[in-house]
Design an enzyme around this catalytic site. Structure first.
Site, PDB file in Angstrom:
ATOM      1  N   ASP A  86      -2.250  -0.803  13.352  1.00 44.18           N
ATOM      2  CA  ASP A  86      -0.819  -0.869  13.612  1.00 44.18           C
ATOM      3  C   ASP A  86      -0.413   0.259  14.551  1.00 44.18           C
ATOM      4  O   ASP A  86      -1.028   1.337  14.555  1.00 44.18           O
ATOM      5  CB  ASP A  86      -0.023  -0.722  12.308  1.00 44.18           C
ATOM      6  CG  ASP A  86      -0.180  -1.916  11.387  1.00 44.18           C
ATOM      7  OD1 ASP A  86      -0.656  -2.966  11.843  1.00 44.18           O
ATOM      8  OD2 ASP A  86       0.162  -1.782  10.192  1.00 44.18           O
ATOM      9  N   THR A  87       0.639   0.038  15.299  1.00 50.24           N
ATOM     10  CA  THR A  87       1.129   1.049  16.234  1.00 50.24           C
ATOM     11  C   THR A  87       1.362   2.383  15.544  1.00 50.24           C
ATOM     12  O   THR A  87       1.008   3.452  16.065  1.00 50.24           O
ATOM     13  CB  THR A  87       2.438   0.579  16.892  1.00 50.24           C
ATOM     14  OG1 THR A  87       2.166  -0.597  17.674  1.00 50.24           O
ATOM     15  CG2 THR A  87       3.032   1.647  17.795  1.00 50.24           C
TER      16      THR A  87
END
Length: 229
Positions: free
Chosen positions: A68-69
């Protein structure tokens, strides 16, 4: 165009983020929180945008898996197609040891345990999220407490499967949402989740990579009286 010469520090010398493992076939980088793996309409800077710094080959590099970012830590990238195929097969078969560290609210009563809770993706007008669902995809997470404070705890999570948002949903299910995980009850702020380590054995690569906790996680641990191993 030929490859750049691969010396002991060829990639780490030119790549802007820490390189935890490198060979002619694979690299593992320490991805910072906030950096997406793919470019998008809201974020032109990404891991994939940096691929020319890793190889001049026309075919590749490729992401072996994703983070995930807002999750920092170990991210594996293949420089050769055969390495990509081998590594992804190990991820798919559960033959990769993936550990995460998370600062969570409260803390579980026990010191260790196993969460076996299948997950599915749910889309609404407000967006999407993952939720537990008996007929969903198998999702299993082994966890143990590394340190306890009065209001928070530091957990080590071993992901036995690799579902989207698995660590985040399973911590929430444990009653201990991850600090900064607004989507699953952890409140606002930076997501205190990192991919701590990757260990896997390929034909020509014995990978053992360890990421360093980012500054904001170290600061929170100090503030909450949590000891980093």
């Amino acid at each position: 165009m030929p490859d750049r010469p691969m010396t002991d520090h060829a990639i780490s010398d030119r790549f802007p983020y820490p390189v935890l493992y490198e060979s002619p076939r694979l690299v593992v980088i320490d991805k910072p929180a906030g950096l997406p793996v793919h470019p998008g309409p809201k974020a032109r800077h990404s891991v994939e945008a940096l691929f020319p710094l890793l190889s001049r080959r026309k075919d590749g590099p490729w992401l072996v898996h994703r983070l995930d970012t807002d999750t920092s830590g170990c991210l594996m990238i293949a420089l050769r197609k055969q390495a990509l195929v081998e590594a992804q097969a190990l991820f798919a078969s559960g033959n990769v040891r993936k550990t995460y560290w998370a600062v969570v609210h409260r803390g579980p009563t026990e010191n260790e345990g196993l969460i076996d809770a299948p997950l599915r993706k749910v889309s609404t007008q407000a967006g999407w999220h993952m939720e537990t669902y008996p007929e969903g995809q198998s999702a299993r997470t082994s966890w143990r407490v590394l340190s306890r404070g009065r209001t928070h705890a530091l957990l080590e999570l071993t992901l036995l499967t690799g579902r989207t948002h698995q660590a985040r949903v399973h911590c929430a299910l444990l009653g201990c949402p991850i600090l900064g995980d607004e989507r699953y009850g952890g409140g606002q702020g930076a997501l205190h989740l990192m991919s701590r380590s990757l260990d896997l054995s390929l034909r020509d690569d014995q990978v053992s990579a360890r990421a360093t906790p980012p500054g904001f996680i170290r600061e929170s641990c100090q503030a909450f009286g949590l000891e980093l191993p």
